[in-house]
Design a protein around this motif. Sequence first.
Motif, mmCIF file in Angstrom:
data_model
loop_
_atom_site.group_PDB
_atom_site.id
_atom_site.type_symbol
_atom_site.label_atom_id
_atom_site.label_comp_id
_atom_site.label_asym_id
_atom_site.label_seq_id
_atom_site.Cartn_x
_atom_site.Cartn_y
_atom_site.Cartn_z
ATOM 1 N N MET A 115 143.369 72.482 123.379
ATOM 2 C CA MET A 115 142.698 71.441 122.589
ATOM 3 C C MET A 115 142.820 70.087 123.276
ATOM 4 S SD MET A 115 140.848 71.120 120.048
ATOM 5 C CE MET A 115 140.124 69.790 119.138
ATOM 6 N N SER A 116 143.999 69.800 123.810
ATOM 7 C CA SER A 116 144.194 68.536 124.527
ATOM 8 C C SER A 116 143.286 68.454 125.749
ATOM 9 C CB SER A 116 145.654 68.379 124.949
ATOM 10 O OG SER A 116 146.475 68.232 123.824
ATOM 11 N N ALA A 117 143.182 69.559 126.484
ATOM 12 C CA ALA A 117 142.311 69.588 127.663
ATOM 13 C C ALA A 117 140.850 69.387 127.254
ATOM 14 C CB ALA A 117 142.478 70.903 128.418
ATOM 15 N N TYR A 118 140.435 70.031 126.159
ATOM 16 C CA TYR A 118 139.063 69.878 125.671
ATOM 17 C C TYR A 118 138.792 68.424 125.264
ATOM 18 C CZ TYR A 118 135.012 70.139 122.630
ATOM 19 O OH TYR A 118 133.800 69.904 122.046
ATOM 20 N N LEU A 119 139.721 67.829 124.525
ATOM 21 C CA LEU A 119 139.528 66.440 124.081
ATOM 22 C C LEU A 119 139.509 65.478 125.267
ATOM 23 C CD1 LEU A 119 141.759 66.377 120.877
ATOM 24 C CD2 LEU A 119 139.258 66.412 121.011
ATOM 25 N N ALA A 120 140.343 65.744 126.267
ATOM 26 C CA ALA A 120 140.342 64.899 127.463
ATOM 27 C C ALA A 120 138.995 64.986 128.172
ATOM 28 C CB ALA A 120 141.480 65.301 128.396
ATOM 29 N N GLU A 121 138.441 66.204 128.260
ATOM 30 C CA GLU A 121 137.142 66.394 128.901
ATOM 31 C C GLU A 121 136.041 65.689 128.104
ATOM 32 O OE1 GLU A 121 134.103 67.716 131.506
ATOM 33 O OE2 GLU A 121 136.243 67.363 131.716
ATOM 34 N N GLN A 122 136.066 65.806 126.779
ATOM 35 C CA GLN A 122 135.062 65.135 125.944
ATOM 36 C C GLN A 122 135.192 63.620 126.071
ATOM 37 O OE1 GLN A 122 132.462 66.575 124.301
ATOM 38 N NE2 GLN A 122 133.213 68.335 125.444
ATOM 39 N N SER A 123 136.411 63.138 126.145
ATOM 40 C CA SER A 123 136.640 61.708 126.318
ATOM 41 C C SER A 123 136.061 61.226 127.645
ATOM 42 C CB SER A 123 138.138 61.419 126.259
ATOM 43 O OG SER A 123 138.384 60.059 126.445
ATOM 44 N N ARG A 124 136.274 62.013 128.684
ATOM 45 C CA ARG A 124 135.735 61.659 130.000
ATOM 46 C C ARG A 124 134.209 61.660 129.983
ATOM 47 N NH1 ARG A 124 133.490 63.807 134.103
ATOM 48 N NH2 ARG A 124 133.595 65.953 133.368
ATOM 49 N N HIS A 126 132.172 61.162 127.503
ATOM 50 C CA HIS A 126 131.573 60.159 126.615
ATOM 51 C C HIS A 126 132.257 58.791 126.726
ATOM 52 C CE1 HIS A 126 129.258 63.366 124.793
ATOM 53 N NE2 HIS A 126 130.363 64.070 124.715
ATOM 54 N N ALA A 127 132.907 58.549 127.827
ATOM 55 C CA ALA A 127 133.681 57.314 127.992
ATOM 56 C C ALA A 127 132.820 56.061 127.820
ATOM 57 C CB ALA A 127 134.358 57.294 129.356
ATOM 58 N N ASN A 128 131.585 56.086 128.256
ATOM 59 C CA ASN A 128 130.723 54.907 128.173
ATOM 60 C C ASN A 128 130.051 54.747 126.816
ATOM 61 O OD1 ASN A 128 131.331 54.324 130.846
ATOM 62 N ND2 ASN A 128 129.626 55.567 131.601
ATOM 63 N N GLN A 129 130.192 55.727 125.940
ATOM 64 C CA GLN A 129 129.523 55.688 124.640
ATOM 65 C C GLN A 129 130.454 55.263 123.520
ATOM 66 O OE1 GLN A 129 128.282 59.715 124.255
ATOM 67 N NE2 GLN A 129 126.684 59.558 125.782
ATOM 68 N N PHE A 130 131.685 54.933 123.824
ATOM 69 C CA PHE A 130 132.696 54.756 122.796
ATOM 70 C C PHE A 130 133.540 53.527 123.096
ATOM 71 C CE2 PHE A 130 136.836 56.076 120.960
ATOM 72 C CZ PHE A 130 136.420 56.284 119.649
ATOM 73 N N ASN A 131 133.670 52.647 122.127
ATOM 74 C CA ASN A 131 134.510 51.473 122.288
ATOM 75 C C ASN A 131 135.916 51.823 121.800
ATOM 76 O OD1 ASN A 131 135.875 49.036 122.126
ATOM 77 N ND2 ASN A 131 134.060 47.904 121.462
#
Length: 180
Positions: A115-124, A126-131
């Motif tokens: 789950m942590s790996a998945y969330l890290a990938e999603q964060s990467r 969508h990094a420019n879409q999220f403040n």
Amino acid sequence: MITPDLESGTKLWHLVKNHDHSDQREGDRGSKMVSEIYLTRLLATKKFVDDLFETIFSTAHRGSALPLAIKYMFDFLDEQADKHSITDPDVRHTWKSNWYYSDISRMPAISDQDMSAYLAEQSRLHANQFNSMSALHEIYSYIVKYKDEILSSLERDEQAKRQRLRSKLEQVIDTMALAS
């Protein structure tokens, strides 16, 4: 909400039960105000849940189509409803919901590391879409407001105890308080 009533046929409710007698007390007004506050929160929560499912199932957000098996199964359930002359959209929706959820419950559990790996990938992705600073500020404001309830809940939860989440959250709160 409309419920059956033996005398008149139906009884109308709106957030709070209508009083059968005409004398309104001050407490009744306060009860309605509380219900309206909860309605606002309910609607806000519904929007977040709707957005979540839109993100999960929307082909525009996913960049790819839904898995064929899901589309096939949903079409099959619609065909069965047509075959049995079931036109109520709520029944059709419930069938699909009961199917999507039962399959998920049979899937193997997801580890914390996965789950942590998945969330890290999603964060990467969508990094420019999220403040993130704005989001962190909102989360911190919520935590400060409900600090005692959150900390006591973390103290009662076995998994949270194993991961020492209460002490970690207390450290974050203390660090943020010093920075303010």
